[in-house]
Write a protein that holds these residues in place. Sequence first.
Motif, PDB file in Angstrom:
ATOM      1  N   GLU A 162      78.859  13.419  77.020  1.00  0.00           N
ATOM      2  CA  GLU A 162      77.781  13.726  76.151  1.00  0.00           C
ATOM      3  C   GLU A 162      76.373  13.033  76.565  1.00  0.00           C
ATOM      4  O   GLU A 162      75.281  13.942  76.243  1.00  0.00           O
ATOM      5  CB  GLU A 162      78.027  13.667  74.665  1.00  0.00           C
ATOM      6  CG  GLU A 162      79.061  14.191  74.223  1.00  0.00           C
ATOM      7  CD  GLU A 162      79.699  13.691  72.719  1.00  0.00           C
ATOM      8  OE1 GLU A 162      78.937  13.209  72.276  1.00  0.00           O
ATOM      9  OE2 GLU A 162      80.714  14.273  72.310  1.00  0.00           O
ATOM     10  N   THR A 163      76.459  11.828  76.712  1.00  0.00           N
ATOM     11  CA  THR A 163      75.208  11.306  77.217  1.00  0.00           C
ATOM     12  C   THR A 163      75.325  10.326  78.559  1.00  0.00           C
ATOM     13  O   THR A 163      76.439   9.991  78.871  1.00  0.00           O
ATOM     14  CB  THR A 163      74.740  10.226  75.925  1.00  0.00           C
ATOM     15  OG1 THR A 163      75.587   9.279  76.068  1.00  0.00           O
ATOM     16  CG2 THR A 163      74.566  10.935  74.813  1.00  0.00           C
TER      17      THR A 163
ATOM     18  N   ALA B 138      81.924   9.793  74.657  1.00  0.00           N
ATOM     19  CA  ALA B 138      80.522   9.681  74.904  1.00  0.00           C
ATOM     20  C   ALA B 138      80.100  10.099  76.271  1.00  0.00           C
ATOM     21  O   ALA B 138      79.102  10.401  76.268  1.00  0.00           O
ATOM     22  CB  ALA B 138      79.889   8.337  74.223  1.00  0.00           C
TER      23      ALA B 138
ATOM     24  N   GLY C 166      76.515   6.939  77.546  1.00  0.00           N
ATOM     25  CA  GLY C 166      77.876   6.986  77.310  1.00  0.00           C
ATOM     26  C   GLY C 166      78.751   6.695  78.619  1.00  0.00           C
ATOM     27  O   GLY C 166      79.789   6.192  78.785  1.00  0.00           O
TER      28      GLY C 166
END
Length: 133
Positions: A106-107, A103, A110
Amino acid sequence: MRSWLRTWLLANLSAARIPAPTQVRAIADTLQTAGEIPTGCALQAEDLYMACQYLGTQQNIDVRHRSVTGRKLTKPLREPVAWALWQFAHPEWTTAYLLARRASKETAMGSIRYAELKAERASIRGRLAALVE
């Protein structure tokens, strides 16, 4: 002994002939006594060898070879074995760590969670290393 020869010797030992992983058991008992592995987690010999699979290939072979030959685990092997045993006994944490790592790419949340777990991992590994010196 050459690496390929050790690998061949270990691969040709039947499960019944592999000796009990007494040194890995001693590390597991130390971790359990210190509360790093839950007391309800009864690790069998097979579990101890399976935890060694969390190690890299060469370290796994080295630990198994030392079990077969009766040689002591060196400090550079004891610390990764302790970490592998801890991960084996805490699969939920290991899964959360791997998911957070994924994650983090991606974010932002995360990435923050992954940074928190990395700091926690460093703390855990430090405690484990102190126990198995």
